[in-house]
Design an enzyme around this catalytic site. Structure first.
Site, PDB file in Angstrom:
ATOM      1  N   PRO A 309       0.940  -1.177  -0.116  1.00 43.73           N
ATOM      2  CA  PRO A 309      -0.184  -0.156   0.314  1.00 43.73           C
ATOM      3  C   PRO A 309       0.766   1.208   0.012  1.00 43.73           C
ATOM      4  CG  PRO A 309       0.046  -0.987   2.171  1.00 43.73           C
ATOM      5  CD  PRO A 309       0.692  -1.980   1.137  1.00 43.73           C
ATOM      6  N   GLN A 363      -6.130  -0.715   3.367  1.00 38.63           N
ATOM      7  CA  GLN A 363      -5.336  -0.558   4.923  1.00 38.63           C
ATOM      8  C   GLN A 363      -5.898   0.452   5.610  1.00 38.63           C
ATOM      9  OE1 GLN A 363      -1.294   1.152   5.072  1.00 38.63           O
ATOM     10  NE2 GLN A 363      -0.662  -0.807   5.329  1.00 38.63           N
ATOM     11  N   CYS A 396       3.806   2.731   9.698  1.00 42.93           N
ATOM     12  CA  CYS A 396       3.812   4.179   9.446  1.00 42.93           C
ATOM     13  C   CYS A 396       4.603   5.303  10.486  1.00 42.93           C
ATOM     14  CB  CYS A 396       2.340   4.716   9.026  1.00 42.93           C
ATOM     15  SG  CYS A 396       2.410   6.354   8.539  1.00 42.93           S
ATOM     16  N   HIS A 467       8.550  -4.909   7.528  1.00 42.17           N
ATOM     17  CA  HIS A 467       9.088  -4.289   6.926  1.00 42.17           C
ATOM     18  C   HIS A 467      10.463  -4.228   7.717  1.00 42.17           C
ATOM     19  CE1 HIS A 467      10.454  -0.881   3.999  1.00 42.17           C
ATOM     20  NE2 HIS A 467      11.109  -0.566   5.198  1.00 42.17           N
ATOM     21  N   GLY A 509      11.475  -4.674   1.945  1.00 40.08           N
ATOM     22  CA  GLY A 509      12.525  -3.606   2.135  1.00 40.08           C
ATOM     23  C   GLY A 509      13.574  -3.833   0.970  1.00 40.08           C
ATOM     24  N   GLY A 532       7.343  -2.166  -2.513  1.00 39.50           N
ATOM     25  CA  GLY A 532       6.877  -0.782  -2.479  1.00 39.50           C
ATOM     26  C   GLY A 532       7.726  -0.110  -3.683  1.00 39.50           C
ATOM     27  N   ARG A 533       8.883   0.484  -3.048  1.00 42.25           N
ATOM     28  CA  ARG A 533       9.651   1.388  -3.949  1.00 42.25           C
ATOM     29  C   ARG A 533      10.167   0.665  -5.416  1.00 42.25           C
ATOM     30  NH1 ARG A 533      14.277   4.141  -0.749  1.00 42.25           N
ATOM     31  NH2 ARG A 533      14.346   1.960   0.216  1.00 42.25           N
TER      32      ARG A 533
END
Length: 668
Positions: A309, A363, A396, A467, A509, A532-533
């Site tokens: 997300p 989420q 977060c 993560h 990660g 993610g990235r």
């Protein structure tokens, strides 16, 4: 390459322009300064951070006024103005309907006047029109065609509307910026809207977005008239036990310290505590009996790919793009429980799902059961059948979320987290609850290995994602995959000792290549890796993973990816002026990550690494060089290939603040 500093991408000498490396984009700053919570930036304090003392209401009010004054005119909150038509045509008239307000309508009903000032139609290129050399998009297949016997020169019959081409109709009607694709001229210079019934029938189940929450429902939520019997009964149980008044619960101890004490909450399959007569009545009034955890849908996720997300950039068009490249599990952007309960239209839009998303979850973030459980009950009821899981954000790191007790703050509040999970399980029926964590709050004090073994057997979590960084680390250090393995081993040991079914565990990660993915899979025992990235920089990473190869994708293939994103954006945000420029904004957001990709054909050694710094380089063709530009003005130029010229009033400030287009930052 021997003369370049460590951590520099090993680009072949013939492609180097300069040995000087680009600045590394600050993903921490980008993540921390784009919170959508009340339009506020991370770092705008609610307390005196220097002294750690709480501010009074008057002090906060004064501080807030000073901050607003300080930020005025600088676009520091990344607010994007909505670009409208010069003349606003009534929506009913635009779609060929009668307006019930008649002459009292505040929008114009004069179609000819509207079309006379409407900007010229945009030409949306097909995949075969793309080139790897300037002008990058082949000219129109037919010359500009004006309407016969009409002064409406804004309409170009040679254009095609990407929404109409897929669905057989365009809900924006005459306001569509690709209008020539779905009108026909009639006598007197007027136009008629057309539809394609065959396409409409074909698209009925494959293009219509799911989980759309209508206005009356949002009003019920906003006015607190939406029934929440399950959460009401659960919160009364907590209140009766004196639990809800306990804002803080015992913290988890650091790694290698004594284990945390057990939490006094019922296990998922344990009998419910005795209830009062009032609570018995609440249960009787409950239309649906909550399922026990053992009856929850099982998540068979082992070996599947998972898109993280992603706030702002993980919108429906981007997720849809990743589905095209092979992702199996998608999750919407983080939404705030408080905003869901306030009936925020923007927050509820985060649960929208495209039919192509085969496994989709949303989420949610919040700080206590009184927020998360009622929000979960409404979400579960409104999205029943179209939501595969609900993920609780316990990772977060941004201050604004953390200081409210949400996000990674829950890592140190295991008792409260347990009550949240169990309440959400009751409220959601058969929809599973999953959790996304970081390794801990403070650097050097990992706690996830204490918490994770308890999440499934004690609280009823159906899947876990870890993560590999603490909250304090943000992105400043590489993810700790050795610790992720330690946490997986701890969970599996408890499952084996107690004869429990294994819960899916995903790590996350820095994963940026197929080789990296499969090495981490084999070395840690995770069931999959959340990306993610890596997906933001190269959405085709899921194809690489599925096919176990590194894809030397061509510049033209990458431009076609951009074209797809623009098409999906127009389908989601709309083809009117506002929708086109909202699509432009999010396309530029996507390009602000994709420019960081270094083509593997330029590298001396493979695979590429996420955190390598890139020296200035040129691509193998002009388009590859353009797609690598860190200048946001080039991202806007790329958007113009598909969305027409950007309006003079339109601005774009990247998340990473590099050469902001159209803002004061680019005028210095």
């Amino acid at each position: 390459m021997a003369n370049l500093p460590p951590g520099t991408a090993p680009i072949k000498a013939e492609f180097l322009v300069s040995a000087a490396t680009r600045a590394i984009p600050d993903d921490d700053a980008a993540e921390g300064s784009t919170s959508h919570v009340n339009g506020r930036k991370d770092g705008e304090p609610t307390q005196d951070s220097d002294r750690g003392t709480a501010l009074s209401g008057a002090q906060r009010k004064k501080l807030s006024k000073e901050e607003r004054k300080k930020n005025r005119g600088a676009n520091k909150g990344r607010r994007f103005a909505r670009v409208q038509d010069e003349v606003e045509l009534c929506w009913k008239v635009a779609t060929g309907k009668d307006c019930e307000f008649g002459s009292e309508c505040r929008f114009t009903h004069d179609v000819s006047a509207y079309l006379n000032v409407k900007p010229k139609d945009i030409h949306f290129p097909a995949s075969e029109d793309l080139l790897d050399a300037p002008p990058y998009v082949r000219g129109r297949l037919s010359p500009d065609v004006e309407m016969s016997e009409s002064s409406n020169t804004s309409i170009d019959l040679s254009t095609k509307c990407p929404v109409f081409e897929r669905t057989g109709e365009c809900k924006h009607g005459l306001k569509c910026r690709f209008l020539g694709g779905h009108v026909r001229p009639v006598e007197g210079g007027a136009v008629d809207l057309v539809s394609d019934e065959e396409k409409k029938a074909r698209a009925a189940g494959s293009e219509q977005e799911l989980n759309f929450i209508d206005g009356p429902t949002l009003k019920m939520i906003r006015t607190k008239k939406y029934p929440q019997p399950i959460s009401g009964a659960y919160l009364k149980e907590l209140q009766a036990a004196g639990e809800e008044s306990k804002v803080a619960s015992e913290p988890l101890v650091a790694q290698d310290a004594a284990p945390a004490s057990s939490i006094d909450v019922q296990t998922p399959d344990a009998p419910a505590p005795a209830t009062t007569d009032t609570e018995d009545q609440s249960q009787k009034d409950t239309p649906d009996v909550p399922l026990r955890f053992s009856e929850k849908k099982r998540l068979h996720w082992k070996g599947k790919t998972y898109l993280a997300p992603l706030t702002t950039v993980g919108n429906l068009p981007f997720r849809r793009l990743c589905v095209d490249y092979g992702v199996d599990i998608t999750c919407g952007e983080m939404g705030l429980a408080m905003s869901f309960l306030q009936g925020s239209k923007e927050e509820w839009s985060l649960v929208r799902r495209h039919p192509s998303e085969s496994t989709f979850g949303m989420q949610i973030a919040g700080s206590k059961p009184a927020l998360l459980v009622p929000a979960a009950e409404i979400i579960g009821r409104e999205c029943a059948g179209n939501l595969d899981f609900v993920d609780i954000n316990c990772g977060c790191p941004i201050d604004l979320v953390y200081k409210t007790g949400s996000g990674s703050a829950l890592l140190d509040a295991a008792g409260k987290l347990g009550k949240i999970i169990m309440g959400m399980n009751k409220a959601l029926g058969d929809i599973p609850v999953t959790v996304k964590l970081r390794t801990g709050v403070k650097d050097g004090r990992n706690t996830a290995h204490k918490l994770m073994p308890r999440l499934a057997p004690e609280f009823g979590v159906s899947a876990i994602t870890l993560h590999g960084r603490t909250r304090q680390q943000r992105y400043t250090k590489l993810a700790d995959w050795d610790y992720i393995k330690q946490c997986v081993d701890a969970v599996r040991a408890r499952e084996q000792d107690e004869g429990l079914a294994p819960v899916p565990i995903f790590g996350g990660g820095d994963c940026f290549s197929s080789q990296d993915y499969w090495e981490k899979m084999d070395g840690t025992g995770v069931d999959g890796i959340m990306i993610g990235r890596g997906a933001l920089i190269k959405p085709w990473i899921f194809t690489e993973i599925k096919e176990r190869r590194e894809w030397d994708i061509s510049s033209r293939e990458r431009l076609d990816l951009v074209r797809k994103y623009a098409e999906y954006g127009l389908n989601h945000f709309g083809t009117d002026t506002a929708g086109v420029n909202t699509t432009r904004r999010y396309l530029c957001e996507a390009l602000s990550f994709q420019y960081r990709y270094i083509p593997i054909g330029l590298l001396e050694t493979l695979p590429g690494r996420l955190n390598d710094r890139a020296p200035a380089f040129r691509g193998r063709d002009d388009l590859e060089t353009l797609l690598a530009s860190p200048d946001s003005r080039d991202w806007v130029k790329i958007s113009e290939m598909f969305l027409g010229p950007a309006p003079e009033t339109w601005t774009f400030t990247p998340k990473h603040k590099s050469n902001a287009y159209g803002s004061e930052e680019s005028q210095g």
